[in-house]
Design an enzyme around this catalytic site. Structure first.
Site, PDB file in Angstrom:
ATOM      1  N   LYS A  22       1.321  -1.461   0.380  1.00 28.06           N
ATOM      2  CA  LYS A  22      -0.083   0.040   0.367  1.00 28.06           C
ATOM      3  C   LYS A  22       1.270   1.280  -0.231  1.00 28.06           C
ATOM      4  O   LYS A  22       0.753   2.536  -1.014  1.00 28.06           O
ATOM      5  CB  LYS A  22      -0.762   0.202   1.645  1.00 28.06           C
ATOM      6  CG  LYS A  22      -1.466   1.211   1.376  1.00 28.06           C
ATOM      7  CD  LYS A  22      -2.196   1.257   2.733  1.00 28.06           C
ATOM      8  CE  LYS A  22      -1.698   1.873   3.913  1.00 28.06           C
ATOM      9  NZ  LYS A  22      -1.646   3.900   4.168  1.00 28.06           N
ATOM     10  N   ASN A  23       1.498   1.532   0.993  1.00 31.75           N
ATOM     11  CA  ASN A  23       2.556   3.099   1.144  1.00 31.75           C
ATOM     12  C   ASN A  23       3.687   2.671   0.315  1.00 31.75           C
ATOM     13  O   ASN A  23       3.950   3.434  -0.192  1.00 31.75           O
ATOM     14  CB  ASN A  23       3.177   2.426   2.910  1.00 31.75           C
ATOM     15  CG  ASN A  23       2.171   2.808   3.508  1.00 31.75           C
ATOM     16  OD1 ASN A  23       1.045   2.944   2.910  1.00 31.75           O
ATOM     17  ND2 ASN A  23       2.755   2.689   4.805  1.00 31.75           N
ATOM     18  N   CYS A 116      -5.163   8.241   8.438  1.00 27.28           N
ATOM     19  CA  CYS A 116      -5.965   7.838  10.485  1.00 27.28           C
ATOM     20  C   CYS A 116      -5.420   9.185  10.707  1.00 27.28           C
ATOM     21  O   CYS A 116      -4.784   9.038  10.945  1.00 27.28           O
ATOM     22  CB  CYS A 116      -4.384   6.245  10.306  1.00 27.28           C
ATOM     23  SG  CYS A 116      -5.738   4.901   9.705  1.00 27.28           S
ATOM     24  N   ARG A 121      -0.107  14.923  12.795  1.00 23.51           N
ATOM     25  CA  ARG A 121       0.597  14.524  11.590  1.00 23.51           C
ATOM     26  C   ARG A 121       0.768  16.020  10.568  1.00 23.51           C
ATOM     27  O   ARG A 121      -0.044  15.933   9.229  1.00 23.51           O
ATOM     28  CB  ARG A 121       0.289  13.464  10.735  1.00 23.51           C
ATOM     29  CG  ARG A 121      -0.770  12.074  11.036  1.00 23.51           C
ATOM     30  CD  ARG A 121      -1.169  11.088  11.053  1.00 23.51           C
ATOM     31  NE  ARG A 121      -0.526  10.654   9.766  1.00 23.51           N
ATOM     32  CZ  ARG A 121      -1.004   9.413   9.040  1.00 23.51           C
ATOM     33  NH1 ARG A 121      -2.450   9.500   8.874  1.00 23.51           N
ATOM     34  NH2 ARG A 121       0.271   8.760   8.129  1.00 23.51           N
ATOM     35  N   ASP A 305       3.805   1.026  11.594  1.00 22.17           N
ATOM     36  CA  ASP A 305       2.541  -0.083  12.074  1.00 22.17           C
ATOM     37  C   ASP A 305       2.737  -1.337  11.633  1.00 22.17           C
ATOM     38  O   ASP A 305       1.597  -2.283  12.006  1.00 22.17           O
ATOM     39  CB  ASP A 305       2.287   0.235   9.838  1.00 22.17           C
ATOM     40  CG  ASP A 305       2.525   1.244   9.643  1.00 22.17           C
ATOM     41  OD1 ASP A 305       2.242   2.687  10.317  1.00 22.17           O
ATOM     42  OD2 ASP A 305       3.270   1.732   8.044  1.00 22.17           O
ATOM     43  N   ARG A 397      -9.049  -0.283   3.560  1.00 20.34           N
ATOM     44  CA  ARG A 397      -7.745   0.381   2.974  1.00 20.34           C
ATOM     45  C   ARG A 397      -6.853   0.000   3.133  1.00 20.34           C
ATOM     46  O   ARG A 397      -6.261   0.282   2.032  1.00 20.34           O
ATOM     47  CB  ARG A 397      -7.521   1.948   3.792  1.00 20.34           C
ATOM     48  CG  ARG A 397      -9.438   2.403   3.547  1.00 20.34           C
ATOM     49  CD  ARG A 397      -8.364   4.287   4.331  1.00 20.34           C
ATOM     50  NE  ARG A 397      -7.542   4.430   4.277  1.00 20.34           N
ATOM     51  CZ  ARG A 397      -6.916   4.351   5.482  1.00 20.34           C
ATOM     52  NH1 ARG A 397      -6.740   5.283   6.118  1.00 20.34           N
ATOM     53  NH2 ARG A 397      -5.097   5.161   4.894  1.00 20.34           N
TER      54      ARG A 397
HETATM   55  N1  EPU Z   1       6.217  14.699  10.582  1.00 21.48           N
HETATM   56  C1  EPU Z   1       6.332  15.549  10.960  1.00 21.48           C
HETATM   57  N2  EPU Z   1       6.172  16.615   9.875  1.00 21.48           N
HETATM   58  C2  EPU Z   1       6.297  16.148   8.912  1.00 21.48           C
HETATM   59  C3  EPU Z   1       6.118  14.736   7.857  1.00 21.48           C
HETATM   60  C4  EPU Z   1       6.329  14.240   9.573  1.00 21.48           C
HETATM   61  O1  EPU Z   1       6.002  16.028  11.955  1.00 21.48           O
HETATM   62  O2  EPU Z   1       6.386  17.579   7.729  1.00 21.48           O
HETATM   63  C5  EPU Z   1       6.018  13.378  11.806  1.00 21.48           C
HETATM   64  C6  EPU Z   1       4.497  12.442  12.108  1.00 21.48           C
HETATM   65  O3  EPU Z   1       3.630  14.082  12.081  1.00 21.48           O
HETATM   66  C7  EPU Z   1       4.745  11.298  12.494  1.00 21.48           C
HETATM   67  C8  EPU Z   1       6.289  11.346  12.133  1.00 21.48           C
HETATM   68  O4  EPU Z   1       6.720  12.363  11.646  1.00 21.48           O
HETATM   69  O5  EPU Z   1       4.936  11.405  13.997  1.00 21.48           O
HETATM   70  C9  EPU Z   1       6.937   9.902  10.871  1.00 21.48           C
HETATM   71  O6  EPU Z   1       5.777  10.533   9.739  1.00 21.48           O
HETATM   72  P1  EPU Z   1       6.266  10.007   8.250  1.00 21.48           P
HETATM   73  O7  EPU Z   1       6.341  11.365   7.472  1.00 21.48           O
HETATM   74  O8  EPU Z   1       7.727   9.081   8.381  1.00 21.48           O
HETATM   75  O9  EPU Z   1       4.796   9.165   7.878  1.00 21.48           O
HETATM   76  P2  EPU Z   1       3.502   9.476   6.848  1.00 21.48           P
HETATM   77  O10 EPU Z   1       4.758   9.774   5.645  1.00 21.48           O
HETATM   78  O11 EPU Z   1       2.884  10.538   6.786  1.00 21.48           O
HETATM   79  C10 EPU Z   1       4.147   6.657   6.045  1.00 21.48           C
HETATM   80  C11 EPU Z   1       2.571   5.991   5.949  1.00 21.48           C
HETATM   81  C12 EPU Z   1       2.421   5.229   7.167  1.00 21.48           C
HETATM   82  C13 EPU Z   1       3.824   4.889   8.648  1.00 21.48           C
HETATM   83  C14 EPU Z   1       5.099   6.731   8.612  1.00 21.48           C
HETATM   84  C15 EPU Z   1       6.534   5.451   8.938  1.00 21.48           C
HETATM   85  C16 EPU Z   1       1.900   6.703   3.685  1.00 21.48           C
HETATM   86  C17 EPU Z   1       0.822   7.096   2.861  1.00 21.48           C
HETATM   87  N3  EPU Z   1       2.070   6.381   4.937  1.00 21.48           N
HETATM   88  O12 EPU Z   1       3.131   8.353   6.803  1.00 21.48           O
HETATM   89  O13 EPU Z   1       1.365   4.455   7.637  1.00 21.48           O
HETATM   90  O14 EPU Z   1       3.182   4.567   9.808  1.00 21.48           O
HETATM   91  O15 EPU Z   1       5.241   6.607   6.663  1.00 21.48           O
HETATM   92  O16 EPU Z   1       6.543   4.153   8.087  1.00 21.48           O
HETATM   93  O17 EPU Z   1       2.925   5.736   3.656  1.00 21.48           O
HETATM   94  C18 EPU Z   1      -0.071   2.867   8.024  1.00 21.48           C
HETATM   95  O18 EPU Z   1       0.208   2.482   6.472  1.00 21.48           O
HETATM   96  O19 EPU Z   1      -0.991   2.377   8.696  1.00 21.48           O
HETATM   97  C19 EPU Z   1       0.505   4.322   7.948  1.00 21.48           C
HETATM   98  C20 EPU Z   1       0.085   5.332   8.607  1.00 21.48           C
END
Ligand code: EPU
Length: 418
Positions: A22-23, A116, A121, A305, A397
Site C-alpha cells: 500500500k505505502n 488515519c 501528522r 505500522d 483501505r
Molecule cells: N512529521 C512531521 N512533519 C512532517 C512529516 C512528518 O512532524 O512534515 C512527523 C509525523 O507527524 C510523524 C513522523 O514525523 O510523527 C513520521 O511521519 P512520516 O512522514 O514518516 O509518515 P507518513 O509519511 O505520514 C508513512 C505511512 C504510514 C507509516 C509512516 C511511517 C504512507 C501513506 N503512510 O506515513 O503508514 O506509519 O510512513 O513508516 O505511506 C499505515 O500504513 O498504517 C501508515 C500510517
C-alpha cells in the site's frame, strides 16, 4: 453499516500470498504523472486507497487501465486541476500530488490530506522542502497552493526522517534545475521502490535507501515500468497471526529483509519460523511465548505500522512485556478494546505494559484506524466466542482480500452488512 464477524480459536494452515505494498503504490501512482508517456505498474493491490488515487488521476484527465494487478497510466492528455477536498481527504497519500504536480506544472492546488487519525501528522517538512526548491506556498483555509517560476535544486535537511517528506521532495526535485540533496532522508523500502520507478522513467536519483539522497534534475521523464514491492506490513500482520495460531502457516511473496526486525523479535519470543527461500516463511505457533520489549522506530527498526498488531501477540506472552510507540502520539486507540476483550494492559501515554497470558473473549470492538483494525482482527482470531469489528473500512483501505486470504487458511471471518 459493515461489520467484520470473527469466530475465534481456529488454527491457520496453508498459504497466504502477500500483495503489493500500500505505502508504495500510493506514491508510485502520483509519481507516474511525471511522465509524458505510459507508465506500467505490476503487483498493484486492489485496496480502496488505490481506487481513491485512480479517481484523482481521472480528475486530472489521465487514462487508467487497471486489470487484475496491472495498471497502465497514460498521461498524454493530463490537465492540472484543483484536487478537491473530497478526493484529498480520502487518504493520506493524496499529498504526493503536491510534489508531483509542482514538478510537472510548477503549480498545484490541493486540500489537506486525510488518512488515519493517529496523531497530528503535520506536513511542515514537505512544505519547507518545497520552499527550499523555490516554491511559494500559500495556505488558504485548509487548501494549499504551491507555485514556482522554476524549481531549483537545493540542500534539504529533514528534522525527522519522514517517509512522506522524503518521497514528496524527491518527486518535486526530479525535474528541478540542478542537484538536490536530502539529508536525514527516510530509508524505508518504499522509498527505494519510488526512486527505482523514477530512474526507470529517466530520473537521476542515487542513495535511495540511505539517509543521503542525491537527485540530479532532468528535463524529461518518459516511459516507466515497475513491480510494486511486497507489502511488509501486510506480511508482518499475517506472520503475527501465524505466531499465535499457525500450524505450518506459509507466508509467501515476501522480502525477508524488509521484516527482519519483526522476525528477530518473534524468534526472541520463541516462535518457530523457517525461511524456506528468500520469499517464503513457514510459521508454527509455539506452546508458550516469552515476553519481550518492543519499541517502534524508523526503518530498519521495528515498524510503527506493526506495533498495534504486535501488542495483541504480547497479551499471550508468559509474563510482562513493554510496548512503546515512538513515531505517532496517538497510536494506542486499540488498547481499550483489547482490555474490553480481557487483556491485562496498563497504558501510560505511548507506553503499554502488557501482562500475559490472558484469555481474550469475543465482543463488540472498533477499528479506530487501519492498523488498530488489523489488531482487532488478530484479537478476534484468538478470542473465545464471536468478535464483531466496526468501522472496517479502515481495514479494507490497507489489506487486499483479507477475508478471502484468511478464510483460505482456516479462519472463520466474514463481512456482514446491517
Ligand atoms: N512529521 C512531521 N512533519 C512532517 C512529516 C512528518 O512532524 O512534515 C512527523 C509525523 O507527524 C510523524 C513522523 O514525523 O510523527 C513520521 O511521519 P512520516 O512522514 O514518516 O509518515 P507518513 O509519511 O505520514 C508513512 C505511512 C504510514 C507509516 C509512516 C511511517 C504512507 C501513506 N503512510 O506515513 O503508514 O506509519 O510512513 O513508516 O505511506 C499505515 O500504513 O498504517 C501508515 C500510517
Amino acid at each position: 453499516m459493515k461489520q467484520l464477524v470473527i469466530e475465534g480459536n481456529r488454527n491457520l494452515t496453508g498459504e497466504i500470498k502477500i500483495s503489493g505494498a500500500k505505502n508504495s503504490v500510493v506514491a508510485l501512482i502520483p509519481a507516474a504523472i511525471l511522465s509524458y508517456e505510459e507508465v506500467t505498474l505490476y503487483n498493484v493491490p486492489n485496496i480502496s486507497d488505490t481506487l481513491s488515487l485512480i479517481d484523482i488521476l481521472k480528475l486530472l484527465n489521465c487514462n487508467v487501465d487497471y486489470h487484475n494487478d496491472k495498471m497502465i497510466i497514460n498521461n498524454k492528455n493530463i490537465e492540472n486541476k484543483v484536487i478537491t477536498e473530497d478526493l484529498s481527504k480520502k487518504l493520506r497519500a493524496s499529498y504526493y500530488f503536491m510534489g508531483a504536480l509542482l514538478a510537472k506544472f510548477n503549480y498545484a492546488e490541493i486540500y489537506f490530506p486525510g488518512g488515519c487519525n493517529i496523531g497530528s501528522r503535520p506536513i511542515d517538512f514537505h512544505i519547507k522542502g518545497f520552499e527550499k526548491l523555490g516554491a511559494e506556498v500559500i495556505i488558504d483555509g485548509n487548501k494549499y497552493i504551491f507555485k514556482a517560476k522554476k524549481l531549483k535544486g537545493a540542500k534539504i535537511y529533514l528534522d525527522f526522517a519522514s517517509v512522506g517528506a522524503t518521497i514528496n521532495i524527491m518527486l518535486a526535485a526530479v525535474k528541478a534545475e540542478g542537484t538536490t540533496y536530502i539529508s536525514n532522508a527516510a530509508k524505508e523500502p518504499e522509498i527505494v521502490n519510488i526512486a527505482t520507478l523514477l530512474n526507470n522513467m529517466g530520473a537521476k536519483i542515487t542513495g535511495a535507501g540511505t539517509s543521503e539522497i542525491k537527485i540530479e534534475g532532468v528535463e524529461h521523464l518518459g516511459k516507466g515500468v515497475i513491480d510494486v514491492i511486497p507489502d511488509r506490513i501486510e506480511a508482518g500482520t499475517y506472520v503475527i497471526m501465524g505466531a499465535l495460531l499457525g500450524k505450518k502457516l506459509e507466508i509467501s511473496g515476501i522480502i525477508e529483509d524488509h521484516i527482519e526486525a519483526l522476525l528477530s523479535k518473534l524468534k526472541e519470543m520463541g516462535v518457530d519460523i523457517k525461511v524456506v527461500k528468500d520469499s517464503k516463511i513457514i510459521i508454527n505457533a509455539p506452546e508458550s511465548l516469552r515476553p519481550i520489549n518492543v519499541k517502534t522506530l524508523v526503518f530498519p527498526g521495528f515498524a510503527t505500522d506493526l506495533g498495534q498488531p504486535m501488542s495483541v501477540l504480547l497479551t499471550q506472552a508468559n509474563g510482562m512485556s513493554i510496548f512503546e510507540e515512538t513515531i505517532y502520539e496517538n497510536r494506542m486507540g486499540h488498547i481499550k478494546y483489547l482490555q474490553k476483550m480481557g487483556a491485562n494492559i496498563t497504558l501510560t501515554d505511548r507506553t503499554a505494559i502488557i501482562t500475559g497470558p490472558t484469555k481474550l473473549y469475543g465482543t463488540d470492538v472498533v477499528a479506530t484506524d487501519l492498523r488498530a483494525g488489523a489488531a482487532m482482527v488478530i484479537a478476534g482470531l484468538i478470542a473465545e466466542g464471536t468478535t464483531y469489528v466496526e468501522e472496517i473500512e479502515h481495514v479494507l483501505r490497507g489489506y487486499e482480500n483479507i477475508i478471502e486470504k484468511l478464510t483460505a487458511v482456516g479462519a472463520k471471518i466474514e463481512i456482514i452488512e446491517e
